[in-house]
Write a protein that holds these residues in place. Structure first.
Motif, mmCIF file in Angstrom:
data_model
loop_
_atom_site.group_PDB
_atom_site.id
_atom_site.type_symbol
_atom_site.label_atom_id
_atom_site.label_comp_id
_atom_site.label_asym_id
_atom_site.label_seq_id
_atom_site.Cartn_x
_atom_site.Cartn_y
_atom_site.Cartn_z
ATOM 1 N N LEU A 189 -52.739 61.068 104.828
ATOM 2 C CA LEU A 189 -51.498 60.382 104.461
ATOM 3 C C LEU A 189 -50.358 61.323 104.785
ATOM 4 O O LEU A 189 -50.404 62.497 104.424
ATOM 5 N N SER A 190 -49.323 60.821 105.455
ATOM 6 C CA SER A 190 -48.192 61.695 105.784
ATOM 7 C C SER A 190 -46.893 60.902 105.728
ATOM 8 O O SER A 190 -46.868 59.701 105.953
ATOM 9 N N ASN A 191 -45.838 61.625 105.374
ATOM 10 C CA ASN A 191 -44.486 61.060 105.422
ATOM 11 C C ASN A 191 -43.546 62.168 105.868
ATOM 12 O O ASN A 191 -43.990 63.234 106.293
ATOM 13 N N ALA A 192 -42.258 61.939 105.761
ATOM 14 C CA ALA A 192 -41.278 62.915 106.243
ATOM 15 C C ALA A 192 -41.305 64.212 105.442
ATOM 16 O O ALA A 192 -40.843 65.243 105.922
ATOM 17 N N ASN A 193 -41.871 64.202 104.224
ATOM 18 C CA ASN A 193 -41.842 65.374 103.354
ATOM 19 C C ASN A 193 -43.135 66.169 103.313
ATOM 20 O O ASN A 193 -43.151 67.275 102.787
ATOM 21 N N GLY A 194 -44.237 65.625 103.795
ATOM 22 C CA GLY A 194 -45.493 66.362 103.728
ATOM 23 C C GLY A 194 -46.681 65.490 104.051
ATOM 24 O O GLY A 194 -46.554 64.423 104.636
ATOM 25 N N TYR A 195 -47.860 65.966 103.646
ATOM 26 C CA TYR A 195 -49.079 65.222 103.916
ATOM 27 C C TYR A 195 -50.125 65.515 102.836
ATOM 28 O O TYR A 195 -50.016 66.474 102.073
ATOM 29 N N ALA A 196 -51.131 64.671 102.788
ATOM 30 C CA ALA A 196 -52.298 64.866 101.933
ATOM 31 C C ALA A 196 -53.494 64.321 102.696
ATOM 32 O O ALA A 196 -53.369 63.357 103.458
#
Length: 135
Positions: free
Chosen positions: A121-128
């Motif tokens: 999972l990723s977005n503009a602020n980070g990932y998991a």
């Protein structure tokens, strides 16, 4: 003229007082996200990483079984890219979810081969990311 001004000031004071009472009352607070947990028919996927700072311990929950991958968002992360990779690093699935609108996504996974997979999972602020096995 003074009567109208006095009436206007009185109404403003009353509305401000009512707003303070409402803001301090926890029963009137609307919870935007219900607490989402992984359903019992799914094996929990342990996610590592962060999509943003100061998230709660159960901000994202994920699970998998032989038929589907389940992902639940207990808070908003904006647009989140969801990718699933096979054991060789090949992209098997990819989509973008707006977590402001959709808090749960169930990805059908019946046609995938048995083996190990990684969900990212990723977005503009980070990932998991986390891994799971399909039998």
């Amino acid at each position: 003229m003074k009567t109208k001004l006095l009436l206007l000031v009185s109404l403003c004071a009353i509305s401000l007082g009512a707003w303070k009472v409402q803001a301090g009352n926890p029963e009137t607070t609307i919870k935007c996200f219900m607490e989402i947990n992984v359903p019992t028919e799914y094996d929990v996927i342990n996610l590592h990483g962060e999509l943003m700072y100061n998230i709660g311990p159960n901000a994202i929950v994920a699970g998998a079984n032989d038929n589907a991958v389940y992902i639940g968002f207990n808070q908003s992360f904006g647009n989140v890219n969801i990718s699933i990779y096979n054991g060789m690093g090949g992209l098997v699935y990819n989509t973008v979810v707006n977590t402001d609108v959709q808090q749960v996504i169930i990805i059908p996974f019946t046609s995938a081969a048995s083996g190990s997979y990684i969900v990212e999972l990723s977005n503009a602020n980070g990932y998991a990311d986390g891994d799971f096995d399909k039998n």
